[in-house]
Design a protein around this motif. Sequence first.
Motif, PDB file in Angstrom:
ATOM      1  N   PHE A  67      34.986  46.331  38.116  1.00 55.03           N
ATOM      2  CA  PHE A  67      34.390  47.638  38.384  1.00 55.03           C
ATOM      3  C   PHE A  67      33.038  47.465  39.068  1.00 55.03           C
ATOM      4  O   PHE A  67      32.685  48.210  39.989  1.00 55.03           O
ATOM      5  N   ARG A  68      32.273  46.493  38.606  1.00 61.36           N
ATOM      6  CA  ARG A  68      30.998  46.229  39.252  1.00 61.36           C
ATOM      7  C   ARG A  68      31.178  45.891  40.734  1.00 61.36           C
ATOM      8  O   ARG A  68      30.470  46.398  41.594  1.00 61.36           O
ATOM      9  N   HIS A  69      32.148  45.019  41.007  1.00 57.07           N
ATOM     10  CA  HIS A  69      32.380  44.636  42.398  1.00 57.07           C
ATOM     11  C   HIS A  69      32.801  45.849  43.228  1.00 57.07           C
ATOM     12  O   HIS A  69      32.452  45.962  44.410  1.00 57.07           O
ATOM     13  N   TYR A  70      33.560  46.733  42.603  1.00 49.21           N
ATOM     14  CA  TYR A  70      33.956  47.949  43.322  1.00 49.21           C
ATOM     15  C   TYR A  70      32.727  48.773  43.685  1.00 49.21           C
ATOM     16  O   TYR A  70      32.575  49.198  44.832  1.00 49.21           O
ATOM     17  N   GLU A  71      31.860  48.964  42.699  1.00 50.28           N
ATOM     18  CA  GLU A  71      30.673  49.778  42.952  1.00 50.28           C
ATOM     19  C   GLU A  71      29.768  49.123  43.980  1.00 50.28           C
ATOM     20  O   GLU A  71      29.105  49.813  44.753  1.00 50.28           O
ATOM     21  N   ALA A  72      29.787  47.805  44.015  1.00 48.32           N
ATOM     22  CA  ALA A  72      28.977  47.102  45.010  1.00 48.32           C
ATOM     23  C   ALA A  72      29.677  47.056  46.364  1.00 48.32           C
ATOM     24  O   ALA A  72      29.111  46.580  47.346  1.00 48.32           O
ATOM     25  N   GLY A  73      30.923  47.522  46.398  1.00 50.51           N
ATOM     26  CA  GLY A  73      31.672  47.503  47.655  1.00 50.51           C
ATOM     27  C   GLY A  73      32.040  46.113  48.127  1.00 50.51           C
ATOM     28  O   GLY A  73      32.289  45.878  49.305  1.00 50.51           O
ATOM     29  N   ASN A  74      32.106  45.190  47.205  1.00 51.03           N
ATOM     30  CA  ASN A  74      32.406  43.792  47.541  1.00 51.03           C
ATOM     31  C   ASN A  74      33.911  43.539  47.425  1.00 51.03           C
ATOM     32  O   ASN A  74      34.418  43.189  46.358  1.00 51.03           O
ATOM     33  N   ARG A  75      34.599  43.694  48.513  1.00 50.99           N
ATOM     34  CA  ARG A  75      36.067  43.571  48.463  1.00 50.99           C
ATOM     35  C   ARG A  75      36.562  42.187  48.060  1.00 50.99           C
ATOM     36  O   ARG A  75      37.439  42.077  47.203  1.00 50.99           O
ATOM     37  N   PRO A  76      36.050  41.135  48.671  1.00 53.90           N
ATOM     38  CA  PRO A  76      36.564  39.806  48.277  1.00 53.90           C
ATOM     39  C   PRO A  76      36.409  39.539  46.794  1.00 53.90           C
ATOM     40  O   PRO A  76      37.342  39.076  46.130  1.00 53.90           O
ATOM     41  N   ALA A  77      35.233  39.863  46.263  1.00 51.35           N
ATOM     42  CA  ALA A  77      35.018  39.627  44.837  1.00 51.35           C
ATOM     43  C   ALA A  77      35.935  40.515  44.007  1.00 51.35           C
ATOM     44  O   ALA A  77      36.473  40.090  42.976  1.00 51.35           O
ATOM     45  N   TYR A  78      36.130  41.744  44.465  1.00 50.56           N
ATOM     46  CA  TYR A  78      37.032  42.652  43.764  1.00 50.56           C
ATOM     47  C   TYR A  78      38.443  42.074  43.722  1.00 50.56           C
ATOM     48  O   TYR A  78      39.084  42.035  42.673  1.00 50.56           O
ATOM     49  N   PHE A  79      38.905  41.623  44.867  1.00 53.58           N
ATOM     50  CA  PHE A  79      40.250  41.070  44.931  1.00 53.58           C
ATOM     51  C   PHE A  79      40.407  39.894  43.979  1.00 53.58           C
ATOM     52  O   PHE A  79      41.411  39.748  43.291  1.00 53.58           O
ATOM     53  N   GLN A  80      39.375  39.052  43.974  1.00 56.07           N
ATOM     54  CA  GLN A  80      39.452  37.873  43.116  1.00 56.07           C
ATOM     55  C   GLN A  80      39.527  38.297  41.657  1.00 56.07           C
ATOM     56  O   GLN A  80      40.363  37.803  40.885  1.00 56.07           O
ATOM     57  N   ILE A  88      42.640  39.268  36.665  1.00 55.37           N
ATOM     58  CA  ILE A  88      43.145  40.156  35.626  1.00 55.37           C
ATOM     59  C   ILE A  88      44.659  40.055  35.520  1.00 55.37           C
ATOM     60  O   ILE A  88      45.216  39.891  34.432  1.00 55.37           O
ATOM     61  N   HIS A  89      45.309  40.154  36.660  1.00 57.43           N
ATOM     62  CA  HIS A  89      46.768  40.096  36.628  1.00 57.43           C
ATOM     63  C   HIS A  89      47.257  38.753  36.095  1.00 57.43           C
ATOM     64  O   HIS A  89      48.221  38.692  35.334  1.00 57.43           O
ATOM     65  N   ASP A  90      46.569  37.702  36.482  1.00 60.59           N
ATOM     66  CA  ASP A  90      46.962  36.382  35.987  1.00 60.59           C
ATOM     67  C   ASP A  90      46.741  36.270  34.485  1.00 60.59           C
ATOM     68  O   ASP A  90      47.577  35.697  33.759  1.00 60.59           O
ATOM     69  N   ALA A  91      45.614  36.805  34.019  1.00 62.75           N
ATOM     70  CA  ALA A  91      45.313  36.727  32.591  1.00 62.75           C
ATOM     71  C   ALA A  91      46.339  37.519  31.787  1.00 62.75           C
ATOM     72  O   ALA A  91      46.793  37.087  30.720  1.00 62.75           O
ATOM     73  N   LEU A  92      46.714  38.658  32.324  1.00 62.07           N
ATOM     74  CA  LEU A  92      47.735  39.472  31.663  1.00 62.07           C
ATOM     75  C   LEU A  92      49.042  38.694  31.574  1.00 62.07           C
ATOM     76  O   LEU A  92      49.718  38.666  30.536  1.00 62.07           O
ATOM     77  N   MET A  93      49.375  38.040  32.679  1.00 65.59           N
ATOM     78  CA  MET A  93      50.618  37.266  32.704  1.00 65.59           C
ATOM     79  C   MET A  93      50.547  36.130  31.684  1.00 65.59           C
ATOM     80  O   MET A  93      51.531  35.850  30.993  1.00 65.59           O
ATOM     81  N   ALA A  94      49.394  35.511  31.580  1.00 63.73           N
ATOM     82  CA  ALA A  94      49.254  34.432  30.608  1.00 63.73           C
ATOM     83  C   ALA A  94      49.398  34.967  29.192  1.00 63.73           C
ATOM     84  O   ALA A  94      50.021  34.329  28.327  1.00 63.73           O
ATOM     85  N   ALA A  95      48.855  36.148  28.957  1.00 64.09           N
ATOM     86  CA  ALA A  95      48.907  36.726  27.616  1.00 64.09           C
ATOM     87  C   ALA A  95      50.332  37.103  27.225  1.00 64.09           C
ATOM     88  O   ALA A  95      50.641  37.247  26.037  1.00 64.09           O
ATOM     89  N   ALA A  96      51.201  37.276  28.212  1.00 58.76           N
ATOM     90  CA  ALA A  96      52.586  37.654  27.914  1.00 58.76           C
ATOM     91  C   ALA A  96      53.364  36.489  27.304  1.00 58.76           C
ATOM     92  O   ALA A  96      54.423  36.693  26.707  1.00 58.76           O
ATOM     93  N   ARG A  97      52.855  35.268  27.499  1.00 56.01           N
ATOM     94  CA  ARG A  97      53.476  34.078  26.904  1.00 56.01           C
ATOM     95  C   ARG A  97      54.962  33.986  27.219  1.00 56.01           C
ATOM     96  O   ARG A  97      55.783  33.839  26.309  1.00 56.01           O
ATOM     97  N   ASN A  98      55.272  34.092  28.484  1.00 50.90           N
ATOM     98  CA  ASN A  98      56.656  33.936  28.907  1.00 50.90           C
ATOM     99  C   ASN A  98      56.655  33.095  30.181  1.00 50.90           C
ATOM    100  O   ASN A  98      56.419  33.604  31.273  1.00 50.90           O
TER     101      ASN A  98
END
Lengths: 218, 218
Positions: B120-133, B138-148
């Motif tokens: 959210f901070r990166h969004y407010e700063a308008g920093n697209r690369p950092a936002y994407f990263q 987040i998506h990777d962490a979610l996938m890891a938490a799924a334990r599959n």
Amino acid sequence: MNLSTPLTRPSLHEELVTRLREAIVQGTLEPGAKVPERELCESLGVSRTPLREALKVLANEGLVVLESNRGARVSNVTMEELEAAFPVIAVLEGLAGELACARASDGEIARIALRHRDMFRHYEAGNRPAYFQANRDIHDALMAAARNPVLAQHYTMLSSRVERARLLANVSDSRWAEAVEEHHDILAALETRDGARLRELLTAHLNNKLAALKKALS
Amino acid sequence: MNLSTPLTRPSLHEELVTRLREAIVQGTLEPGAKVPERELCESLGVSRTPLREALKVLANEGLVVLESNRGARVSNVTMEELEAAFPVIAVLEGLAGELACARASDGEIARIALRHRDMFRHYEAGNRPAYFQANRDIHDALMAAARNPVLAQHYTMLSSRVERARLLANVSDSRWAEAVEEHHDILAALETRDGARLRELLTAHLNNKLAALKKALS
DNA sequence: ATGTTGAATTATGAATACAATTTGAGATGA
DNA sequence: TCATCTCAAATTGTATTCATAATTCAACAT
């Protein structure tokens, strides 16, 4: 005759991938068995290079495991893997059903219905192998009707990993009856093109399959 | 020190697969570009054998296409592929969310929440690369938490195929704002462990992403 | 008899060599 | 000028070779 395709001969490693995959799925190469390179090379009449390329691909798919400096062995079908793979297959089939409802031609649906009737006949005749084959045909036809090559590709990969479990475990007659019931509903949803419902039915169907397998293998 | 792991050295082709995949995903190897074996061998300091093995694996994943006797080229990112891949990724992420709600530790959820705040901070700063990263994290962490692991494997494969589209198309500011909104809901559902809702949110989120990409690329 | 050691054998990982195909520049002819 | 043909160079597909790690098994010690 197709004139758009540039008339390309399949390379050795591609043919090896498909042939080895088939051998693994149908159990000719048994889970856990070592894959002796020299031996296979001789029986297949190729050198080690394309064979090893094929093994790398199959390893990436999870059908074989590469043990460094100790060669390849056919991966084992573990309960952990089944428990991981089935939910994924379930959502993929669910998506396929949803897409098929939207995209399948009437003819395709009719053909799937026909195969359902075949399958029901095989069930009544108590012919498990024929039933399984019809079942597979139905799922494959549904996947084709979804017209999504990426979906189909990943479905194929995952199916090949779990298909082997069928050889290890015969599910109970009661579960078989249940599965047939579920297929009645599945067919109905497809024929009425009720995508949301078909998705739910297919997802549940696959998850039930896993539960049955769990029981049969414990 | 871990003494249970048998101390195995990663083989060359495995390292090549990951390095080439990274290069393709981040655009160092551009879509449609030829992959000259000799050149790559020299710059990577390996012989053709492991490189070719890696290319076969990447071809199987769809990141490169092999043209017989004409070598490999990085696959193009086509709209058809995106339209096929995104719905699949959508259901996979949905499943991951559902599983994560059931399996993630409180610590994992807290960490994902933290990354959300970063994002959210990166969004407010308008920093697209950092936002994407941050988004990817987040998506990777979610996938890891799924334990599959099976789910994770296929998610990785599919993500790498579509990730490149981001380099080709900058989505609109309005869509960006929408996506951030969606992520607020996503985080809320995860924190309350509402699996069914998180699944729906993630699936919708991914499908919206595809729609935005379509617009940006047309 | 049981277990250990270590050289010989075997199998694998990677590099190199060879064969087949494609590519491209220049020659040839209209 | 332009198109086509020819042939050498380059590139790829496959086979073979080389180096190294794993396995086997006989000899030995306990």
